[in-house]
Design a protein around this motif. Structure first.
Motif, PDB file in Angstrom:
ATOM      1  N   GLY A 129       0.819  -1.204   0.000  1.00  0.00           N
ATOM      2  CA  GLY A 129       0.000   0.000   0.000  1.00  0.00           C
ATOM      3  C   GLY A 129       0.853   1.253   0.000  1.00  0.00           C
ATOM      4  O   GLY A 129       2.084   1.195  -0.118  1.00  0.00           O
ATOM      5  N   GLU A 130       0.206   2.398   0.140  1.00  0.00           N
ATOM      6  CA  GLU A 130       0.894   3.680   0.089  1.00  0.00           C
ATOM      7  C   GLU A 130       1.617   3.980   1.397  1.00  0.00           C
ATOM      8  O   GLU A 130       1.154   3.628   2.475  1.00  0.00           O
ATOM      9  CB  GLU A 130      -0.106   4.799  -0.209  1.00  0.00           C
ATOM     10  N   GLU A 131       2.754   4.658   1.254  1.00  0.00           N
ATOM     11  CA  GLU A 131       3.529   5.074   2.419  1.00  0.00           C
ATOM     12  C   GLU A 131       2.782   6.157   3.201  1.00  0.00           C
ATOM     13  O   GLU A 131       1.977   6.912   2.643  1.00  0.00           O
ATOM     14  CB  GLU A 131       4.888   5.615   1.995  1.00  0.00           C
ATOM     15  N   ASN A 132       3.068   6.227   4.496  1.00  0.00           N
ATOM     16  CA  ASN A 132       2.554   7.297   5.343  1.00  0.00           C
ATOM     17  C   ASN A 132       3.723   7.792   6.186  1.00  0.00           C
ATOM     18  O   ASN A 132       4.023   7.243   7.243  1.00  0.00           O
ATOM     19  CB  ASN A 132       1.421   6.801   6.232  1.00  0.00           C
ATOM     20  N   HIS A 133       4.421   8.823   5.667  1.00  0.00           N
ATOM     21  CA  HIS A 133       5.654   9.276   6.322  1.00  0.00           C
ATOM     22  C   HIS A 133       5.393  10.007   7.629  1.00  0.00           C
ATOM     23  O   HIS A 133       6.328  10.233   8.402  1.00  0.00           O
ATOM     24  CB  HIS A 133       6.457  10.151   5.363  1.00  0.00           C
ATOM     25  N   GLU A 134       4.153  10.379   7.889  1.00  0.00           N
ATOM     26  CA  GLU A 134       3.844  10.959   9.195  1.00  0.00           C
ATOM     27  C   GLU A 134       3.917   9.897  10.283  1.00  0.00           C
ATOM     28  O   GLU A 134       4.264  10.191  11.427  1.00  0.00           O
ATOM     29  CB  GLU A 134       2.457  11.603   9.176  1.00  0.00           C
ATOM     30  N   ILE A 135       3.567   8.680   9.917  1.00  0.00           N
ATOM     31  CA  ILE A 135       3.618   7.589  10.898  1.00  0.00           C
ATOM     32  C   ILE A 135       5.015   6.987  10.957  1.00  0.00           C
ATOM     33  O   ILE A 135       5.534   6.692  12.040  1.00  0.00           O
ATOM     34  CB  ILE A 135       2.568   6.515  10.547  1.00  0.00           C
ATOM     35  N   TYR A 136       5.649   6.809   9.782  1.00  0.00           N
ATOM     36  CA  TYR A 136       6.982   6.204   9.757  1.00  0.00           C
ATOM     37  C   TYR A 136       7.746   6.769   8.564  1.00  0.00           C
ATOM     38  O   TYR A 136       7.298   6.660   7.423  1.00  0.00           O
ATOM     39  CB  TYR A 136       6.877   4.685   9.656  1.00  0.00           C
ATOM     40  N   SER A 137       8.908   7.365   8.822  1.00  0.00           N
ATOM     41  CA  SER A 137       9.626   8.111   7.788  1.00  0.00           C
ATOM     42  C   SER A 137      10.612   7.279   6.996  1.00  0.00           C
ATOM     43  O   SER A 137      11.031   7.691   5.915  1.00  0.00           O
ATOM     44  CB  SER A 137      10.390   9.271   8.434  1.00  0.00           C
ATOM     45  N   HIS A 138      11.022   6.117   7.511  1.00  0.00           N
ATOM     46  CA  HIS A 138      12.201   5.405   7.017  1.00  0.00           C
ATOM     47  C   HIS A 138      13.443   6.258   7.315  1.00  0.00           C
ATOM     48  O   HIS A 138      13.343   7.342   7.890  1.00  0.00           O
ATOM     49  CB  HIS A 138      12.089   5.063   5.526  1.00  0.00           C
ATOM     50  N   LYS A 139      14.605   5.761   6.926  1.00  0.00           N
ATOM     51  CA  LYS A 139      15.840   6.482   7.248  1.00  0.00           C
ATOM     52  C   LYS A 139      15.892   7.820   6.512  1.00  0.00           C
ATOM     53  O   LYS A 139      15.653   7.892   5.307  1.00  0.00           O
ATOM     54  CB  LYS A 139      17.063   5.647   6.885  1.00  0.00           C
ATOM     55  N   GLN A 140      16.212   8.884   7.258  1.00  0.00           N
ATOM     56  CA  GLN A 140      16.296  10.226   6.681  1.00  0.00           C
ATOM     57  C   GLN A 140      17.722  10.705   6.480  1.00  0.00           C
ATOM     58  O   GLN A 140      18.017  11.449   5.550  1.00  0.00           O
ATOM     59  CB  GLN A 140      15.532  11.209   7.564  1.00  0.00           C
ATOM     60  N   THR A 141      18.631  10.290   7.365  1.00  0.00           N
ATOM     61  CA  THR A 141      20.046  10.650   7.208  1.00  0.00           C
ATOM     62  C   THR A 141      20.904   9.465   7.620  1.00  0.00           C
ATOM     63  O   THR A 141      20.457   8.565   8.350  1.00  0.00           O
ATOM     64  CB  THR A 141      20.433  11.851   8.102  1.00  0.00           C
TER      65      THR A 141
END
Length: 500
Positions: free
Chosen positions: A350-362
């Motif tokens: 399904g579609e990502e929800n970056h408010e709930i989980y961002s994955h690695k950012q840096t």
């Protein structure tokens, strides 16, 4: 009065008396009609009550399913007589890649088929033991009230069928298992399953339901030792399991067999623990259980990270999936998951929800001491070269089990999105020297293995050149790879090349 007149008068009187008598009888009957009707209605009601008391219910065949599938919800508002046909089968099946085991089963698989009934139903069990079986078997339903949960009534020799029934008095998720002596051995060989007794009002609707059952197995050979493995009673008594698995084998809930859901769906897991010995600390990595019917009963707990499921017990867990990805089902007695097989995957799309989980950012370099840190380059102890390829593979397996199996898994399949597979690995087979360099020098950054991208850190391992040669040779000749052999000299050359 003449004689004819006397006779005529007498006849008239007699007829009058007869008519009066008839009217009197009809009047008596007319005076009692309501009482007679009530008596008849009461008799009919008594018969109906007697029939209900005797269990004269509509008869239906149970819908049963093999794990991880779940029978459909009960769609009726009345009790029924549910006929459950069970067959015990003794058969050799896969326990892990290259490892076979003589399972004793309900219905030809481990765990046995899931049964779903309604509170108040009468369950008629038609229990058959296959003619090829070597052992008698029976079934103990934890959902049954009666001696042995039906074990006494269902004791069945090979080639025979036994029938008994019980009433599902109380709702809940219950284990059933074989209870023929030695009971522990029958359970340890895979003879367990689940029966769900739905409450009369049913369960709330969810999008996905799955059947998962943990069990511990005790083999003569070590974990991963190839071939047909016999049961080891001494290990079982010590509770020293070689395998702890979901649904009867290592990898039963991974790869093509992974559970599936979509973002936004609610998932209900019916989780049982056949044992025979170990308590499960059931956990889904990356999820929180919105609800847990702990121990399979009416009690509900909320917002639970890990739930205990005793041997011979069960739990119902529910959660909504909000973010796509692979969620790992484990027994959080964590070495059982990564070293004994208690691991499964729920694949959510399904579609990502970056408010709930961002994955690695840096991903920045961290050097608290102000200078690049180097791995200790102290030379590892010298290791003698094996006499031949088979000896080298054997030595390499020992090194792999001690240093590699925790991440890449004893079967070489790795962990999705974390540790790349070594089994059938295009990356490994393409460049043997590169593999040796990675073990010696470590590796960080992105790589693609079998079409999937991985980005993690592989630390350098302090092994001798010969040990690295051994473990690479073992890996190349295991897990479905294409074969090959490295020497210590090959490793020494490869160490001078930075892996990419």
């Amino acid at each position: 009065m003449s004689k004819p007149t006397l006779i005529k008068t007498t006849l008239i009187c007699a007829l009058s008396a007869l008519m009066l008598s008839g009217c009197s009888n009809q009047a008596d009957k007319a005076a009692q009609p309501k009482s007679s009707t009530v008596d008849a209605a009461a008799k009919t009601a008594d018969n109906a009550a007697s029939q209900e008391h005797q269990g004269e219910l509509p008869v239906i065949d149970a819908i049963v399913t093999h794990a991880p599938e779940v029978p459909p919800p009960v769609d009726r508002d009345h009790p029924a007589k549910v006929v459950v046909k069970m067959e015990t089968v003794e058969k050799v099946m896969r326990l892990a890649d290259g490892v076979e085991y003589q399972f004793w089963t309900f219905g030809g698989q481990v765990p046995g088929q899931m049964i779903r009934v309604r509170e108040g139903d009468t369950i008629e069990v038609q229990f058959s033991n296959h003619p090829d079986s070597k052992m008698p078997h029976n079934v103990d339903f934890h959902a049954a009230t009666g001696p042995g949960g039906g074990a006494e009534a269902s004791f069945t020799a090979p080639g025979h069928t036994s029938t008994f029934s019980f009433k599902a008095l109380q709702p809940g998720l219950y284990v059933y298992h074989c209870a023929v002596a030695p009971v522990g051995m029958h359970i340890a060989n895979g003879m367990y399953g689940l029966i769900l007794v739905e409450p009369k009002e049913g369960l709330p609707k969810v999008d996905k339901e799955y059947y998962v059952m943990q069990g511990d197995f005790y083999t003569k050979g070590k974990y991963g030792e190839q071939g047909l493995q016999p049961f080891d009673m001494e290990k079982a008594i010590r509770e020293d399991a070689e395998y702890v698995v979901f649904n009867g084998s290592v990898g039963a809930l991974t790869g093509e067999n992974a559970l599936k859901a979509k973002v936004g769906e609610t998932v209900r897991l019916f989780v049982g623990n056949g044992g025979p010995n170990l308590t499960s600390s059931f956990h889904v990595i990356g999820e929180i259980f919105d609800k847990v019917h702990f121990e399979g009963g009416n009690g509900v707990n909320h917002n639970i990270q890990t739930t205990l499921i005793p041997a011979g017990g069960a739990a119902i867990t529910e959660f909504k999936v909000d973010v796509p990805g692979d969620y790992v089902l484990v027994d959080h007695a964590i070495f059982r998951a990564f070293n004994k097989g208690a691991l499964g995957i729920l694949k959510v799309e399904g579609e990502e929800n970056h408010e709930i989980y961002s994955h690695k950012q840096t991903d920045a370099v961290y050097l608290p001491e102000g200078a690049p840190q180097a791995i200790d380059t102290q030379e590892a102890p010298k290791t003698p070269a094996p006499a031949n390829l088979q000896e080298q593979i054997k030595a390499g397996k020992a090194t792999y089990d001690s240093n590699c199996a925790a991440c890449h898994q004893p079967d070489g399949k790795g962990v999705p999105n974390a540790f790349p597979p070594l089994a059938n690995s295009d990356y490994l087979n393409a460049d043997h020297a590169r593999a040796a360099s990675i073990v010696a020098n470590g590796l960080s950054g992105k790589i693609t293995v079998n079409g999937s991208q991985y980005e993690s850190v592989m630390p350098a391992i302090a092994l001798s050149d010969q040990q690295i040669a051994n473990v690479i040779t073992y890996t190349l000749n295991s897990f479905g790879n294409k074969g090959g052999q490295l020497s210590a000299d090959d490793v020494a050359k490869a160490k001078k090349t930075k892996p990419n």
